[in-house]
Design a protein around this motif. Structure first.
Motif, PDB file in Angstrom:
ATOM      1  N   TYR A 139       0.858  -1.173   0.000  1.00  0.00           N
ATOM      2  CA  TYR A 139       0.000   0.000   0.000  1.00  0.00           C
ATOM      3  C   TYR A 139       0.893   1.222   0.000  1.00  0.00           C
ATOM      4  N   SER A 140       0.513   2.193  -0.757  1.00  0.00           N
ATOM      5  CA  SER A 140       1.339   3.386  -0.850  1.00  0.00           C
ATOM      6  C   SER A 140       0.524   4.621  -0.532  1.00  0.00           C
ATOM      7  N   LEU A 141       1.038   5.403   0.361  1.00  0.00           N
ATOM      8  CA  LEU A 141       0.437   6.682   0.702  1.00  0.00           C
ATOM      9  C   LEU A 141       1.561   7.708   0.699  1.00  0.00           C
ATOM     10  N   TYR A 142       1.554   8.572  -0.271  1.00  0.00           N
ATOM     11  CA  TYR A 142       2.613   9.577  -0.421  1.00  0.00           C
ATOM     12  C   TYR A 142       3.988   8.943  -0.583  1.00  0.00           C
ATOM     13  N   ARG A 143       4.110   7.968  -1.453  1.00  0.00           N
ATOM     14  CA  ARG A 143       5.350   7.338  -1.888  1.00  0.00           C
ATOM     15  C   ARG A 143       5.956   6.338  -0.893  1.00  0.00           C
ATOM     16  N   ASN A 144       5.479   6.270   0.292  1.00  0.00           N
ATOM     17  CA  ASN A 144       6.029   5.308   1.256  1.00  0.00           C
ATOM     18  C   ASN A 144       5.219   4.023   1.170  1.00  0.00           C
ATOM     19  N   LYS A 145       5.844   2.990   0.661  1.00  0.00           N
ATOM     20  CA  LYS A 145       5.140   1.714   0.537  1.00  0.00           C
ATOM     21  C   LYS A 145       5.290   0.913   1.827  1.00  0.00           C
ATOM     22  N   TYR A 146       4.196   0.289   2.218  1.00  0.00           N
ATOM     23  CA  TYR A 146       4.242  -0.628   3.342  1.00  0.00           C
ATOM     24  C   TYR A 146       3.212  -1.724   3.094  1.00  0.00           C
ATOM     25  N   LYS A 147       3.378  -2.824   3.791  1.00  0.00           N
ATOM     26  CA  LYS A 147       2.516  -3.973   3.579  1.00  0.00           C
ATOM     27  C   LYS A 147       1.321  -3.932   4.521  1.00  0.00           C
TER      28      LYS A 147
END
Length: 179
Positions: A62-70
């Motif tokens: 999932y990406s919110l403002y370029r920071n991807k996390y699972k």
């Protein structure tokens, strides 16, 4: 408070949590094995190995403002393998083969209804007093493969084994936490 890295803290943690679990203390029960006359108690007594199933958490990035996390999106369990000792009349192998033949008629290539072959498999971890300390139930379980039986002139003193891989649709676990 004891130093968490000390041997005394380690020992007190083990003692206060009822000691160690022993992997050789277990019981497997298969409810009403289809296609034959083998009783669940005989299969349970001849069970040589089993495992408590794992759980896998599926994720998606999932990406919110370029920071991807699972983030978690689903879960699954792997199939399990159960090993059995073979008796002189191949009791377990015959029961497993009958079960497979109940799933699909190999001469007519006809698949049976689910209710005719899906069963509940219960795996229990036992303590030293043979009391259940942890239990899992695998619902709608059935064998999807029966492994080859190895034979060899060099293994004269070994007992023959057969293993089967089971799949299931749902799992429930129960922690008895008794001693």
């Amino acid at each position: 408070m004891a130093d968490e890295s000390s041997i005394d803290y380690f020992k007190s943690t083990i003692v206060s949590n009822k000691g160690f679990s022993r992997s050789h203390r277990f019981k497997v029960t298969i409810t009403d094995i289809p296609g034959g006359s083998t009783d669940s108690k005989s299969m349970s007594v001849l069970c040589e190995s089993a495992s408590i199933p794992n759980i896998n958490i599926g994720t998606s990035e999932y990406s919110l403002y370029r920071n991807k996390y699972k983030v978690p999106v689903d879960y699954s369990h792997d199939d399990i393998t159960i090993g059995f000792y073979l008796t002189g009349n191949y009791l377990v192998k015959t029961a497993l083969d009958s079960w497979v033949n109940k799933i699909i008629d190999s001469s007519k290539y006809l698949l049976s209804y689910d209710s005719e072959y899906k069963r509940t498999v219960t795996i229990e971890q036992l303590n030293e007093l043979n009391k259940t300390i942890f239990k899992v139930k695998l619902f709608d379980a059935f064998p999807i493969s029966i492994d080859a039986i190895d034979l060899s002139h060099q293994d004269q003193d070994n007992i023959s084994l057969v293993t089967a891989t089971f799949t299931y649709s749902r799992i429930e676990s129960e922690n008895k936490n008794i001693f």
